[in-house]
Structure formats: C-alpha cells, structure tokens
Design an enzyme around this catalytic site. Structure first.
Site, PDB file in Angstrom:
ATOM      1  N   ARG A 181       0.831  -1.219   0.000  1.00 55.64           N
ATOM      2  CA  ARG A 181       0.000   0.000   0.000  1.00 55.64           C
ATOM      3  C   ARG A 181       0.857   1.258   0.000  1.00 55.64           C
ATOM      4  NH1 ARG A 181      -2.192  -3.763  -1.140  1.00 55.64           N
ATOM      5  NH2 ARG A 181      -4.068  -4.719  -0.256  1.00 55.64           N
ATOM      6  N   SER A 230     -11.476  -0.160   2.953  1.00 54.98           N
ATOM      7  CA  SER A 230     -10.679  -0.622   4.090  1.00 54.98           C
ATOM      8  C   SER A 230     -10.012   0.565   4.785  1.00 54.98           C
ATOM      9  CB  SER A 230      -9.610  -1.607   3.621  1.00 54.98           C
ATOM     10  OG  SER A 230     -10.201  -2.786   3.119  1.00 54.98           O
ATOM     11  N   GLU A 300      -5.076   3.342   6.088  1.00 53.43           N
ATOM     12  CA  GLU A 300      -4.990   3.103   4.648  1.00 53.43           C
ATOM     13  C   GLU A 300      -5.766   4.174   3.905  1.00 53.43           C
ATOM     14  OE1 GLU A 300      -6.510  -0.399   1.661  1.00 53.43           O
ATOM     15  OE2 GLU A 300      -5.277  -0.993   3.380  1.00 53.43           O
TER      16      GLU A 300
END
Length: 312
Positions: A181, A230, A300
C-alpha cells in the site's frame, strides 16, 4: 458571512489561475465527490479537459497555491474545514482503455472495475482483483492498491505522470518503488496513464473468478453504505479486522459514524456523520487496538484537508 468570505477568496484564486479548456469551480462541495459523503469544500476544483490541459495548468499555476489530486473519492476522507488551494480531479479526458501488444494502456481516470472487465473480455488474467477494488486506476497506482492476494505492482509495466512543473514522464514499475500500500513517487506527481501487462488466460475461468470476487465483496463488505473502503492497512502477519474485533470495536459508534458490524475494518457514515466523527472513531479504534494487542494500525484511507472550520 464566513461563507461569503470563503467564496470571495476562491474567486480571487480562480482569477490567478491559467486559462484552461477544462473547468474551475469555486468552493466545490467535496462531500458530493467522496464515498463517505462528508467534508468541507475545495477552495477551487479543477477538472482538466485532457492531458494537454493538465500539463498547461501545472506549468503556469501560481506556485504559492497548494495543489491536491483526488481520484474517485473511494479511499478518501476530506476533513470538515475543506481543502485550501486547488483540487484536481481527472474526468472523461483520462478514461481511455486501449489494447496494446503488451497488454492494456489505460487512463488514470478509468474505474478499476472497467479495466477488469476489459481484461476479462480480452482473456487477460491477473486483473481479477481489480473487480473488487473501488476507485480509479490513478488512485490504485498511487497506493499500490490490492485485494484477494494481488496488487497493482503485479500488473503494472510502467506509469506515466505529470510533474509539478507540467513536464510529462514515464516510470517503470521498478522506479515506482512499490511496497505494501505504498508508492515511492513523490506526492506532487499526478498519475495520468499506465501500461499494464498481458498474460493470456482462460476467459471462462477469469469470468468465474471475477464473479466470485464481486459476490464475496457484496456479502462481506458494507458496499451499500457510505464508506471509504478498508480503513487500516494489515500489519505484518495480522489482519486489521481481526485486531479490531479482538479489541471490542465491532459496531463502535461516535456521533453518526460507526465501525461496520459486517466488516470491522470499514467505517460507515450512518447518514449525518461529520469527517471529525469518522476520524475520531478511527483514532479511537487505533488506540484500543494498541492497548489490547500492542499493535499500531496504520491508516490506509487518505485523510486530507483541515479540521472543522479552521481553513485559513
């Protein structure tokens, strides 16, 4: 009175911006452009007509005005005070999907789902995960988006981006410095296009896998609510949702923001939440997980803008 002052300031900023073929909007409501449906306005929203328009803007913009790039608003929380300066959002001029001998050449404004379906129709495997990733290719490139055991670095050959001074450049996947990520390209680079690799596969197997991903996402995630995807990245050797559940945070409510009962790594706006509600809820979850497990969760979801009415 405050709203009138803010609008006046945005108008003055527009007067300083270069003439473009796209559009400028003063005090654009960001809550209409994000999946959470919260957040204050962008001082100025710029929608470039095409790549040349974006390059011109970046080359001649006033350098003292901050620039923020957003995609489809899926993994984004805009704070209640809004976003100072110019927010850039790519539109139809960046939505191309072209067949190439190496795979697919796609614009950063394309939805991830549309790229997945094009790959399915061409019988290209490796794109199945994109069927379950909300947002656009530009956002996916920026965060090395992933799901279901795959991520962008697995299919990217190279990406094209515009520098802060308007110049255009390609970077190979190695030069993008992808991690979990994470992309090492500086934040002031705006992704505009990607070259994605081709690996022939069985069309029927690809279709079945995409259907499975779509069905699983519908049954396990709160896709019919106002959410941002998320919330936290999975720590090494752990799943964020399991840590959140272990800390007793499933269903936790602050204001009108709630940790989803269905999937507790999702925060949801029950209808009247503010960005402050959602961010406070997320920070509360982080604190409780750290206290219960010793593990610190990392956001995130991208959080931008200023708190409350504090924009100056």
């Amino acid at each position: 009175m405050r709203a009138a002052v803010m609008t006046r300031r945005a108008t003055l900023l527009i007067d300083r911006l270069p003439q473009v073929r796209g559009s400028y909007t003063a005090e654009a409501p960001m809550k209409d452009l994000t999946w959470f449906r919260v957040g204050g306005p962008a001082e100025v929203l710029f929608r470039p007509a095409d790549l040349d328009d974006l390059m011109l803007f970046m080359a001649y913009r006033p350098m003292d005005a901050p620039v923020t790039f957003i995609g489809a608003g899926a993994n984004l929380l805009v704070r209640d005070g809004g976003i100072p300066g110019i927010v850039i959002r790519l539109g139809k001029g960046f939505n191309h999907i072209e067949d190439d001998a190496r795979g697919l050449r796609v614009g950063a404004g394309c939805s991830n789902v549309s790229v997945a379906l094009r790959a399915r129709d061409r019988g290209l495997k490796g794109y199945e995960f994109l069927r379950g990733v909300p947002g656009t290719i530009g956002g996916a490139l920026r965060m090395n988006a992933g799901a279901y055991g795959q991520e962008m670095k697995d299919i990217v050959l190279a990406a094209r981006w515009v520098r802060g001074d308007g110049l255009l450049q390609w970077s190979s996947v190695e030069e993008l410095g992808y991690g979990y990520r994470h992309c090492s390209l500086p934040e002031d680079r705006i992704f505009v296009e990607a070259m994605l690799r081709a690996e022939p596969g069985d069309r029927e197997a690809i279709r079945r896998r995409m259907d499975e991903i779509s069905a699983e996402r519908t049954t396990t995630q709160p896709v019919k609510t106002s959410t941002g995807g998320s919330t936290f990245a999975n720590p090494p050797a752990h799943k964020a949702w399991e840590l959140i559940d272990r800390a007793g945070c499933r269903g936790l409510v602050i204001g009108d923001a709630q940790v989803s009962e269905q999937h507790c790594n999702f925060l949801i706006n029950r209808g009247a939440a503010t960005a402050a509600d959602l961010e406070t809820l997320g920070e509360t979850v982080r604190e409780r997980v750290k206290a219960a497990t010793g593990i610190e969760l990392r956001w995130e979801i991208r959080r931008i803008g200023v708190a409350g009415g504090a924009r100056s």
